[in-house]
Design an enzyme around this catalytic site. Structure first.
Site, PDB file in Angstrom:
ATOM      1  N   TRP A 196      -4.516  -4.006   8.894  1.00  0.00           N
ATOM      2  CA  TRP A 196      -3.592  -4.051   7.760  1.00  0.00           C
ATOM      3  C   TRP A 196      -3.635  -2.820   6.882  1.00  0.00           C
ATOM      4  O   TRP A 196      -2.834  -2.682   5.969  1.00  0.00           O
ATOM      5  CB  TRP A 196      -3.819  -5.320   6.932  1.00  0.00           C
TER       6      TRP A 196
ATOM      7  N   ASP B  96     -13.620  -7.546   6.424  1.00  0.00           N
ATOM      8  CA  ASP B  96     -12.787  -6.644   7.211  1.00  0.00           C
ATOM      9  C   ASP B  96     -13.442  -5.268   7.309  1.00  0.00           C
ATOM     10  O   ASP B  96     -14.026  -4.801   6.334  1.00  0.00           O
ATOM     11  CB  ASP B  96     -11.448  -6.413   6.503  1.00  0.00           C
TER      12      ASP B  96
ATOM     13  N   ARG C 131     -16.799  -2.795   4.156  1.00  0.00           N
ATOM     14  CA  ARG C 131     -16.849  -3.922   3.214  1.00  0.00           C
ATOM     15  C   ARG C 131     -18.161  -4.705   3.341  1.00  0.00           C
ATOM     16  O   ARG C 131     -18.587  -5.365   2.402  1.00  0.00           O
ATOM     17  CB  ARG C 131     -15.640  -4.822   3.524  1.00  0.00           C
TER      18      ARG C 131
ATOM     19  N   ASN D 105     -11.261  -9.198   9.684  1.00  0.00           N
ATOM     20  CA  ASN D 105     -12.206 -10.254  10.060  1.00  0.00           C
ATOM     21  C   ASN D 105     -11.639 -11.136  11.170  1.00  0.00           C
ATOM     22  O   ASN D 105     -10.435 -11.212  11.351  1.00  0.00           O
ATOM     23  CB  ASN D 105     -12.494 -11.115   8.832  1.00  0.00           C
TER      24      ASN D 105
ATOM     25  N   SER E  62      -1.100  -8.593   8.419  1.00  0.00           N
ATOM     26  CA  SER E  62      -2.253  -9.382   7.983  1.00  0.00           C
ATOM     27  C   SER E  62      -2.016 -10.834   8.351  1.00  0.00           C
ATOM     28  O   SER E  62      -0.925 -11.202   8.782  1.00  0.00           O
ATOM     29  CB  SER E  62      -2.419  -9.286   6.463  1.00  0.00           C
ATOM     30  N   GLY E  63      -3.017 -11.690   8.123  1.00  0.00           N
ATOM     31  CA  GLY E  63      -2.851 -13.124   8.390  1.00  0.00           C
ATOM     32  C   GLY E  63      -4.182 -13.823   8.567  1.00  0.00           C
ATOM     33  O   GLY E  63      -4.646 -13.960   9.691  1.00  0.00           O
TER      34      GLY E  63
ATOM     35  N   ARG F 131       0.792  -1.237   0.000  1.00  0.00           N
ATOM     36  CA  ARG F 131       0.000   0.000   0.000  1.00  0.00           C
ATOM     37  C   ARG F 131       0.823   1.285   0.000  1.00  0.00           C
ATOM     38  O   ARG F 131       0.265   2.351  -0.208  1.00  0.00           O
ATOM     39  CB  ARG F 131      -0.931   0.027   1.219  1.00  0.00           C
TER      40      ARG F 131
ATOM     41  N   THR G 248       1.386  -5.705   4.185  1.00  0.00           N
ATOM     42  CA  THR G 248       1.230  -4.902   2.960  1.00  0.00           C
ATOM     43  C   THR G 248       1.171  -3.429   3.350  1.00  0.00           C
ATOM     44  O   THR G 248       0.913  -2.583   2.529  1.00  0.00           O
ATOM     45  CB  THR G 248      -0.106  -5.234   2.279  1.00  0.00           C
TER      46      THR G 248
ATOM     47  N   ASP H 168     -15.709 -12.724   5.957  1.00  0.00           N
ATOM     48  CA  ASP H 168     -14.436 -12.083   5.614  1.00  0.00           C
ATOM     49  C   ASP H 168     -14.585 -10.602   5.314  1.00  0.00           C
ATOM     50  O   ASP H 168     -13.863 -10.059   4.488  1.00  0.00           O
ATOM     51  CB  ASP H 168     -13.770 -12.803   4.419  1.00  0.00           C
TER      52      ASP H 168
END
Lengths: 502, 177
Positions: free
Chosen positions: A214, A277, A302, A232, A168-169, A109, A153, A275
């Site tokens: 993230w 986020d 989202r 999430n 993230s993960g 990003r 990212t 999912d």
């Protein structure tokens, strides 16, 4: 030294509003509004924009970052890479490439700057401080253990001497963590966990891990609060394994950057199983709401809902869908959508709107103060979601598939949530963020690969150029009296300006 | 913790079970899972046929003896469900059975009219496949055109299905071997 002193001065007193000539942070400024006061490019002359340079990374990875521009130098990133460019010409000044590593290279990003240092996160969760003049390594620290499934990212957010870095993960059950690192030394100042830290328990989380931070947060210097969206929960689609609302996953959080302490949290998707986020930009706006001047925070999430909060205390002022949604039974007394258990992932599948890629995603929106329009790259879409006990309770723990989507640039009145105009940009989902100008222009990209200039008032197209798959959001800056628009298309950056003397 | 009264045999069995579960999920990892055809077999084919012929309106464009003949042999399980919900495919001059390519009628400046598959479009241009499969691109401001997109009907339908309807229609299509 002049360079360093100037940069230091700018960062120390970084205004909440965008300094017109530069693009200092991922968002341009701390507010996340992506609104510029530069005035040379107008609805009357925008059709005369022409390409003035192109920078090719000569690599396969798409540019999904917002470049930043400081003192005539542009920094742009892809996973493992950062380039410093002359922002007048797009000529490369230096390029730093991080050694090959196995972590997830999904995208990157952007960078962050402080004094004469530029910060880069790597896929394997290192934070590297590089000399802004030559890309030399000043220090390199590990911010999370990529062997356990973390990757990064993140475009860091610099507040005074704090470098806030997220990771993230989703494919492992890992606690969500945001770390503050000393900008001078690389020492960790604090770590905030959105779900119980390793070895810890927190009954409220219901056994959920995840809630990764993230994307880049926003900051209110007067309240001294950082606003960050969390991802999430994990396991991702198996909600049975983590009963309850699973705070603070899928939430907007206000954190003190000096202490890492949570001031308040607002959960936009309690007990998420899709999912979704809540990592989308929390946009900070000072404006009237119901006749009162308010310090507002807005997020087009989202999950398909626009949230307007009072950012002093996290109280909800408005919750309205801005895209097709079928997963909630209503809105609770706190302003949170109530998930409908009939739309939890099932063995034989449920048809859910939005789909996994979401009603929007990390691509940033913009707020135009003159019209009060919140402009977002939105998707009306459907997906099918599956979960059975054989899928287990680790990582994704389920299966889901996007079915179809329609993409729009969508302008929403923040006071009512009403959609004022809708500009179709293709099938599937858009990938470009949005920039607005004080002169009444909205810049973004469409699905087939055009950069677009629309009239903010009504969404009419005034200009376009084909640049390939658009990535993340356009940025704008002024150098030597000339106003530049820069946007990523594929693995290249394209700069546009009005015809000049050259 | 209360005393647990278990025989050694039971304890060994429990330990073995826990190890087996751990090994199973370690092997599984955290990646996305998959869907088995039998997971989808919950619908009622008769109710699906009624929906197909009635409320769903599927019969307006499709027929079990025509385009959908043998569809459950060509597509199985998840693939059949995905095709049922949104049968998009690579545009071709003549669409293969079971796919839906948008058709465009173009009136050129010369007055000539073409009917062809729409290969691609954005706000500014459109590309058609002429009957030989060659691509022709037009500036949208220079021609008159109308697009007939069967996929738009499928997209609208996504907002109308209940999950029960979806599973029933799937069960019906799954009988069309």
């Amino acid at each position: 030294m002049k360079y360093a002193r100037l940069l230091w001065a700018m960062l120390w007193a970084m205004p909440a509003l965008l300094p017109a000539q530069t693009w200092l942070t991922y968002h341009g400024d701390y507010s996340g509004r992506r609104h510029t006061t530069l005035s040379a490019i107008t609805p009357e002359n925008v059709s005369r924009l022409q390409q003035v340079w192109q920078f090719q990374t000569a690599q396969n990875q798409q540019i999904k970052s917002s470049p930043i521009v400081v003192n005539g130098i542009m920094f742009v990133t892809t996973p493992d890479n950062i380039w410093a460019l002359d922002a007048h010409s797009g000529k490369e000044l230096w390029h730093y490439q991080y050694p090959p590593n196995d972590a997830f290279h999904i995208g990157h990003r952007g960078a962050a700057v402080y004094k004469d240092t530029v910060f880069l996160t790597t896929p394997n969760c290192h934070l590297i401080a590089l000399g802004a003049k030559d890309g030399s390594i000043q220090w390199d620290v590990t911010i999370a253990d990529s062997a356990r499934g973390y990757w990064s990212t993140n475009a860091p957010l610099v507040i005074r001497n704090h470098v806030l870095v997220g990771v993230s993960g989703d494919f492992d059950n890992l606690p969500g963590q945001l770390r503050s690192v000393d900008a001078d030394t690389g020492q960790t100042q604090w770590t905030f966990y959105s779900t119980p830290p390793p070895g810890g328990t927190e009954p409220k989380s219901g056994g959920a891990t995840g809630g990764q931070m993230w994307t880049t947060g926003t900051y209110d210097p007067d309240l001294n609060l950082v606003y960050v969206g969390t991802g999430n929960p994990t396991p991702v689609l198996n909600g049975d394994a983590r009963p309850g609302d699973n705070p603070w996953t899928c939430s907007i959080l206000a954190i003190n950057p000096d202490t890492g302490k949570l001031a308040w949290g607002f959960q936009v998707s309690p007990h998420d199983t899709h999912d979704w986020d809540a990592a989308e930009v929390p946009v900070l706006v000072d404006a009237e709401f119901n006749g009162q001047p308010r310090k507002l925070l807005m997020q087009a999430s989202r999950n398909g809902y626009l949230f307007v909060l009072d950012r002093t205390n996290g109280k909800n002022l408005l919750t309205k869908p801005f895209a097709t949604v079928n997963w909630a039974k209503g809105i609770d007394e706190l302003g949170r959508p109530i998930p409908d258990p009939a739309k939890y992932p099932s063995r034989d599948g449920v048809l859910v709107a939005p789909n996994e890629s979401g009603a929007t995603n990390f691509r940033p929106p913009s707020f135009d103060p003159k019209t009060g329009l919140f402009i977002v790259s939105a998707q009306d879409g459907y997906g099918i979601y599956f979960f059975k006990s054989d899928h287990g309770s680790y990582g994704w723990a389920g299966a889901d598939y996007g079915v179809a989507g329609r993409a729009f640039l969508r302008a929403i009145d923040y006071r009512t949530g009403k959609i004022v105009w809708d500009h179709p940009i293709g099938d599937g989902s858009g990938s470009a963020g949005v920039l607005t100008t004080e002169t009444g222009l909205t810049f973004s990209g469409d699905v087939p690969g055009n950069v677009l200039a629309l009239r903010t008032e009504d969404g009419a197209t005034l200009w376009h150029a084909t640049i390939g798959r658009t990535g993340n959001a356009p940025v704008m800056y002024e150098l030597d009296g000339r106003q530049y628009l820069v946007m990523g298309g594929g693995a290249s950056l394209y700069a546009f300006a009005l015809p000049g003397d050259d | 913790m209360p005393a647990i009264n278990l025989s050694d045999t039971d304890l060994i069995a429990i330990v073995a079970f826990i190890h087996a579960q751990k090994t199973k999920f370690d092997t599984l990892g955290g990646e996305r899972r998959t869907v088995d055809p039998q997971d989808l077999a919950t619908g009622n084919a008769e109710a699906g046929k009624r929906y197909f012929d009635g409320a769903g309106g599927c019969v307006r464009c499709h027929s079990p003896a025509g385009d959908l003949s043998g569809v459950a042999t060509r597509y199985r399980g998840l693939a059949l469900l995905q095709r049922m919900l949104y049968p998009n495919g690579r545009p071709e001059a003549v669409s293969p059975k079971g796919t839906a390519s948008p058709q465009v009628t173009v009136t050129l400046a010369s007055g000539e009219t073409l009917v062809a598959s729409l290969a691609a479009q954005d706000e500014f241009t459109m590309t058609i496949l002429d009957p030989t499969g060659a691509r022709q691109t037009y500036d949208k401001t220079a021609v008159k055109f109308t697009v007939e997109d069967p996929l738009s009907v499928h997209f609208s339908q996504l907002g109308k299905y209940t999950d029960t309807d979806m599973h029933n229609v799937f069960a019906y299509l799954d009988t069309l071997k």
